[in-house]
Scaffold this motif. Sequence first.
Motif, PDB file in Angstrom:
ATOM      1  N   UNK A 124       5.613   5.510  -4.079  1.00 52.10           N
ATOM      2  CA  UNK A 124       6.749   5.259  -4.981  1.00 52.10           C
ATOM      3  C   UNK A 124       6.546   5.888  -6.358  1.00 52.10           C
ATOM      4  N   UNK A 125       7.647   6.435  -6.895  1.00 52.97           N
ATOM      5  CA  UNK A 125       7.680   6.796  -8.314  1.00 52.97           C
ATOM      6  C   UNK A 125       7.922   5.549  -9.159  1.00 52.97           C
ATOM      7  N   UNK A 126       8.785   4.660  -8.632  1.00 52.63           N
ATOM      8  CA  UNK A 126       9.051   3.392  -9.313  1.00 52.63           C
ATOM      9  C   UNK A 126       9.256   2.294  -8.281  1.00 52.63           C
ATOM     10  N   UNK A 127       9.012   1.062  -8.716  1.00 56.26           N
ATOM     11  CA  UNK A 127       9.178  -0.117  -7.866  1.00 56.26           C
ATOM     12  C   UNK A 127      10.230  -1.024  -8.501  1.00 56.26           C
ATOM     13  N   UNK A 128      11.211  -1.413  -7.686  1.00 56.46           N
ATOM     14  CA  UNK A 128      12.186  -2.427  -8.103  1.00 56.46           C
ATOM     15  C   UNK A 128      11.720  -3.764  -7.545  1.00 56.46           C
ATOM     16  N   UNK A 129      11.596  -4.768  -8.402  1.00 54.73           N
ATOM     17  CA  UNK A 129      11.301  -6.129  -7.937  1.00 54.73           C
ATOM     18  C   UNK A 129      12.550  -6.975  -8.151  1.00 54.73           C
ATOM     19  N   UNK A 130      13.069  -7.541  -7.049  1.00 54.54           N
ATOM     20  CA  UNK A 130      14.275  -8.362  -7.133  1.00 54.54           C
ATOM     21  C   UNK A 130      13.948  -9.830  -6.933  1.00 54.54           C
ATOM     22  N   UNK A 131      14.687 -10.675  -7.637  1.00 56.46           N
ATOM     23  CA  UNK A 131      14.591 -12.127  -7.470  1.00 56.46           C
ATOM     24  C   UNK A 131      15.964 -12.715  -7.781  1.00 56.46           C
ATOM     25  N   UNK A 132      16.431 -13.599  -6.905  1.00 56.55           N
ATOM     26  CA  UNK A 132      17.716 -14.293  -7.121  1.00 56.55           C
ATOM     27  C   UNK A 132      18.875 -13.333  -7.365  1.00 56.55           C
ATOM     28  N   UNK A 133      18.877 -12.208  -6.634  1.00 56.36           N
ATOM     29  CA  UNK A 133      20.004 -11.282  -6.737  1.00 56.36           C
ATOM     30  C   UNK A 133      20.017 -10.435  -7.983  1.00 56.36           C
ATOM     31  N   UNK A 134      18.918 -10.474  -8.749  1.00 59.01           N
ATOM     32  CA  UNK A 134      18.840  -9.676  -9.977  1.00 59.01           C
ATOM     33  C   UNK A 134      17.630  -8.740  -9.890  1.00 59.01           C
ATOM     34  N   UNK A 135      17.695  -7.631 -10.643  1.00 63.27           N
ATOM     35  CA  UNK A 135      16.510  -6.788 -10.793  1.00 63.27           C
ATOM     36  C   UNK A 135      15.651  -7.406 -11.893  1.00 63.27           C
ATOM     37  N   UNK A 136      14.523  -7.981 -11.490  1.00 59.27           N
ATOM     38  CA  UNK A 136      13.652  -8.650 -12.459  1.00 59.27           C
ATOM     39  C   UNK A 136      12.710  -7.655 -13.132  1.00 59.27           C
ATOM     40  N   UNK A 137      12.303  -6.609 -12.382  1.00 61.78           N
ATOM     41  CA  UNK A 137      11.427  -5.579 -12.946  1.00 61.78           C
ATOM     42  C   UNK A 137      11.746  -4.241 -12.284  1.00 61.78           C
ATOM     43  N   UNK A 138      11.592  -3.173 -13.047  1.00 59.68           N
ATOM     44  CA  UNK A 138      11.776  -1.815 -12.523  1.00 59.68           C
ATOM     45  C   UNK A 138      10.758  -0.955 -13.256  1.00 59.68           C
ATOM     46  N   UNK A 139       9.646  -0.652 -12.581  1.00 63.13           N
ATOM     47  CA  UNK A 139       8.520  -0.044 -13.288  1.00 63.13           C
ATOM     48  C   UNK A 139       7.781   0.923 -12.373  1.00 63.13           C
ATOM     49  N   UNK A 140       6.943   1.746 -12.966  1.00 59.36           N
ATOM     50  CA  UNK A 140       6.062   2.591 -12.163  1.00 59.36           C
ATOM     51  C   UNK A 140       5.057   1.694 -11.441  1.00 59.36           C
TER      52      UNK A 140
ATOM     53  N   UNK B 247       0.834  -1.206   0.000  1.00 53.62           N
ATOM     54  CA  UNK B 247       0.000   0.000   0.000  1.00 53.62           C
ATOM     55  C   UNK B 247       0.866   1.253   0.000  1.00 53.62           C
ATOM     56  N   UNK B 248       1.959   1.208   0.766  1.00 55.25           N
ATOM     57  CA  UNK B 248       2.918   2.314   0.795  1.00 55.25           C
ATOM     58  C   UNK B 248       3.555   2.487  -0.585  1.00 55.25           C
ATOM     59  N   UNK B 249       3.907   1.368  -1.212  1.00 52.99           N
ATOM     60  CA  UNK B 249       4.517   1.436  -2.555  1.00 52.99           C
ATOM     61  C   UNK B 249       3.571   2.104  -3.545  1.00 52.99           C
ATOM     62  N   UNK B 250       2.304   1.712  -3.495  1.00 56.04           N
ATOM     63  CA  UNK B 250       1.313   2.312  -4.408  1.00 56.04           C
ATOM     64  C   UNK B 250       1.150   3.808  -4.156  1.00 56.04           C
ATOM     65  N   UNK B 251       1.162   4.193  -2.876  1.00 57.85           N
ATOM     66  CA  UNK B 251       0.860   5.579  -2.521  1.00 57.85           C
ATOM     67  C   UNK B 251       2.036   6.513  -2.754  1.00 57.85           C
TER      68      UNK B 251
END
Length: 252
Positions: free
Chosen positions: A213-229, A207-211
Amino acid sequence: MNENRANNAQPSIVATGLNKWYGATQVLHDIDLSIQQGERVVVCGPSGSGKSTLVRCFNGLEPYQSGSLLVQGKDLGQTKQVEAVRQEVGMVFQQFNLFPHLTVLENCMLAPVWSQRQDPAAAEEMALQLLKRVQISEHARKYPGQLSGGQQQRVAIARALCMRPKVMLFDEPTSALDPEMVSEVLDVMIGLADTGMTMICVTHEMGFARAVADRVIFMADGKIAEFAEPQAFFDHPQTERARQFLGQILHH
């Protein structure tokens, strides 16, 4: 994103091909990342995905083994720059890390007086202003052990702000709190987000991220899997790992 923030020339943080190992285990894989001045970024992902390690690299708490990392234009690969970066980067941890033998006010004044050589009277005035901002000034003369977890975390945020940082890092700042205390800390962070400082927050609070963040980084296995609004990330995640993560976290 706020236009005047997006147009600032120099990015706040630039990572290029960043790699980190603990012994034989690689925990960060070729991280490429650029965060603008004043941008608010939430870092999320499953446990063990490298989120906290990445954020701890941003102020030199974790060394990296290859690649480059510039924070506020300073190269963290150069040992002599690490202290200069820490003067400009505030950090709030999962555990509050307050000194139990110092009052709330003394905790907040310590670094400005000793590290930045501020005049104690000026440091006290600023600390009281910031304690008021995080709505805890009435407890300035108490000791951390006399406060709830949520109150202690708000003190920790004020303490970090007393260094007048250009960048604020938050490493799961609400995960050690009882559920009813989470919102009081998030409310303080939402207020901070409106001040225009660069904020990077590792959190599961979507909820904090939605309210905020300008962008969200999603990490998996030590990598940036997604970086998006946020809207794109929550409504149309691009990877199966992100879909699984959101399915678990949004529906439990």
